[in-house]
Scaffold this active site. Structure first.
Site, short mmCIF file in Angstrom:
data_model
loop_
_atom_site.label_atom_id
_atom_site.label_comp_id
_atom_site.label_asym_id
_atom_site.label_seq_id
_atom_site.Cartn_x
_atom_site.Cartn_y
_atom_site.Cartn_z
N LYS A 1 0.84 -1.21 0.00
CA LYS A 1 0.00 0.00 0.00
C LYS A 1 0.87 1.26 0.00
O LYS A 1 0.64 2.18 -0.79
CB LYS A 1 -0.93 -0.05 1.23
CG LYS A 1 -1.84 1.16 1.41
CD LYS A 1 -3.06 0.80 2.23
CE LYS A 1 -2.95 1.04 3.72
NZ LYS A 1 -3.08 2.44 4.14
N ARG B 1 -7.99 13.33 12.18
CA ARG B 1 -6.56 13.06 12.34
C ARG B 1 -5.73 14.34 12.24
O ARG B 1 -6.10 15.29 11.53
CB ARG B 1 -6.12 12.02 11.30
CG ARG B 1 -6.79 10.68 11.59
CD ARG B 1 -6.50 9.63 10.56
NE ARG B 1 -5.11 9.22 10.54
CZ ARG B 1 -4.62 8.31 9.70
NH1 ARG B 1 -5.42 7.75 8.80
NH2 ARG B 1 -3.35 7.99 9.73
N ASP C 1 1.98 -0.27 12.25
CA ASP C 1 0.66 -0.75 11.81
C ASP C 1 0.38 -2.18 12.29
O ASP C 1 -0.76 -2.64 12.25
CB ASP C 1 0.54 -0.69 10.29
CG ASP C 1 0.54 0.75 9.79
OD1 ASP C 1 0.27 1.67 10.59
OD2 ASP C 1 0.82 0.97 8.59
N LYS D 1 -4.51 7.13 14.42
CA LYS D 1 -4.65 6.43 13.14
C LYS D 1 -6.13 6.44 12.75
O LYS D 1 -6.87 7.30 13.20
CB LYS D 1 -4.09 5.01 13.26
CG LYS D 1 -2.61 4.95 13.62
CD LYS D 1 -1.71 5.42 12.50
CE LYS D 1 -0.25 5.31 12.84
NZ LYS D 1 0.61 5.90 11.83
#
Ligand SMILES: O=C(O)C1=C[C@@H](OP(=O)(O)O)[C@@H](O)[C@H](O)C1
Ligand SMILES: C=C(OP(=O)(O)O)C(=O)O
Length: 432
Positions: A21, A119, A314, A341
């Site tokens: 990604k 965010r 992550d 996040k």
């Protein structure tokens, strides 16, 4: 909604992850601004990456995509109008695009979905303004307004937060600046932007945590670009392989950039055994194959070394799941970034794990898990956060009884194939 019955038979599976990604966002952006044709293969199917492609189309890039083949044809920034760009759920799109919009003198307004609008963006605007950007946020958040007439000057920028998105925003700004941009990060973060710039013929000097790029260097795009497999998508399958009773998982063609594979180092410290085969490099990105050995009975809790946190940021919710099946205590600190996040990933993962019977505690900047309690099925809301959904699916497959994940559709933000692949490993765990 998806229903998972735990402790069913797991069958052997060879996992080939979709394209990475982070790399897919970057190749789309650099390809588009190079003004040259780049034919990309194994481009990520993540919704976030399609958002980047659509954002680039909005501002005049000609892009064709069929499955994982993407062809970036040309760049024609559109005239005078103000472009409205919806970055949806994608932080990387929102943090990487402003530099190139300003650099190309495109006026735009960027917004996002309810999660992205919460965010922090001040962390991006402040260093960009310092080097000459003309950009406004809305109380430190989105929407962002990108004005014209940036006068970018290379400076020494010392980032306060270890974030590859912020570092990349400055390195992209460097392509349009006078002088040299020097970016210093507090801890090493993923370096895909640096590697890709080199692949585009840009000179990048790196010394410890300092990256220097001289301004206005010409981009020489590769004609073709193969995106290595997404390590973060593979991590869930690796975890299942570690936590199962028999050897079931092999992973092929996965990216093994050392700034991304903190998860391997940590799980090995916890007692897992993973063999790497067929190591090679494509466009400066290491990749290889992995063989995962079952290690459930050898796993023990550890304190995660703080300097490694950005290299598995992550994957930390998934580490919490592995910790629940490990002997003793696992402690994660210096990870307050998890709170900003797609959801507050500390609260999200701890709430879900506690519902399944795990002894789990939130810390301000991390969490503490004491493993060993048996997990039981539950009804879970995963805060519409793809990484929490995938982590809790792994927990559910190994728990006693039935788990319902009500917001499972959000998985497509990073991997729409996730449940199809998991069903191949655990067909009896899913009713339909
Ligand atoms: O640069 C990137 O592609 C990313 C960087 C990380 O975010 P931060 O830069 O906010 O740490 C990571 O969490 C995100 O999934 C992707
Ligand atoms: C944090 C993530 O992505 P982004 O910041 O691009 O939304 C992620 O994919 O886990």
């Amino acid at each position: 909604m998806i229903e998972i019955t735990g402790k069913k038979k797991l069958t052997p599976f060879i996992y080939r992850p979709q394209g990475d990604k982070s790399i897919s966002h970057r190749i789309a952006i650099l390809g588009a601004i190079s003004g040259q044709t780049v034919n990309i293969s194994n481009f990520s199917g993540a919704k976030d990456c399609l958002t980047t492609l659509n954002s680039l189309r909005t501002i005049g890039a000609s892009i064709e995509n069929v499955g994982s083949d993407v062809s970036i044809k040309s760049w024609n920034p559109k005239g005078e109008e103000v472009h409205h760009i919806d970055c949806e759920n994608s932080g990387t799109t929102a943090r990487l695009l402003p530099s190139i919009l300003g650099g190309l003198n495109v006026e735009a307004e960027l917004t996002g979905d309810h999660s992205l609008r919460k965010r922090p963006m001040g962390r991006l605007i402040e260093p960009l303004k310092f080097v000459g950007a003309r950009i406004n946020d809305t109380n430190g958040k989105m929407p962002l307004k990108i004005q014209r007439d940036w006068k970018l000057t290379g400076k020494r920028v010392t980032l306060k937060i270890a974030s590859a998105q912020l570092k990349s925003a400055l390195l992209l700004a460097a392509l349009f600046c006078e002088g040299s941009m020097e970016v210093i990060e507090p801890k090493e973060t993923r370096d895909h932007t640096e590697r890709m710039l080199v692949d585009f013929g840009v000179r990048v000097d790196k010394y410890h945590n300092k990256v220097t790029v001289k301004g206005k260097q010409q981009l020489r795009a590769p004609k073709t670009y193969y995106v290595t497999g997404d390590f973060s998508s593979a991590a869930y399958f690796i975890a299942l392989g570690i936590l199962s009773d028999k050897k079931i998982i092999d992973v092929k063609d996965v990216g093994l950039n050392p700034t991304r594979t903190g998860f391997l180092r940590i799980t090995e410290l916890m007692g897992a055994k993973i063999s790497v085969h067929n190591k090679r490099e494509v466009h400066g990105e290491p990749m290889g194959d992995l063989e995962i050995f079952p290690a459930k009975n050898n796993l023990r809790g550890i304190d995660i070394p703080e300097e490694l946190v950005p290299n598995l940021i992550d994957e930390l919710p998934l580490i919490a799941v592995i910790a629940a099946f490990s002997k003793g205590k696992t402690k994660v600190t210096a990870a307050s970034e998890l709170r900003v996040k797609e959801s507050d990933r500390i609260t999200s993962i701890i709430t879900c794990l506690r519902k399944m019977g795990v002894d789990a505690l939130e810390l301000e900047d991390g969490f503490e898990i004491t493993g060993g309690n048996p997990l039981h099925g539950s009804e879970l809301f995963c805060s519409e956060d793809h990484r929490i959904i995938m982590s809790m699916t792994i927990a559910a497959l190994l728990a006693e009884g039935k788990t319902k994940i009500i917001d499972s559709n959000w998985v497509s933000v990073s991997n729409s194939q996730f449940f199809n692949d998991i069903k191949k490993i655990a067909p009896e765990s899913f009713s339909s």
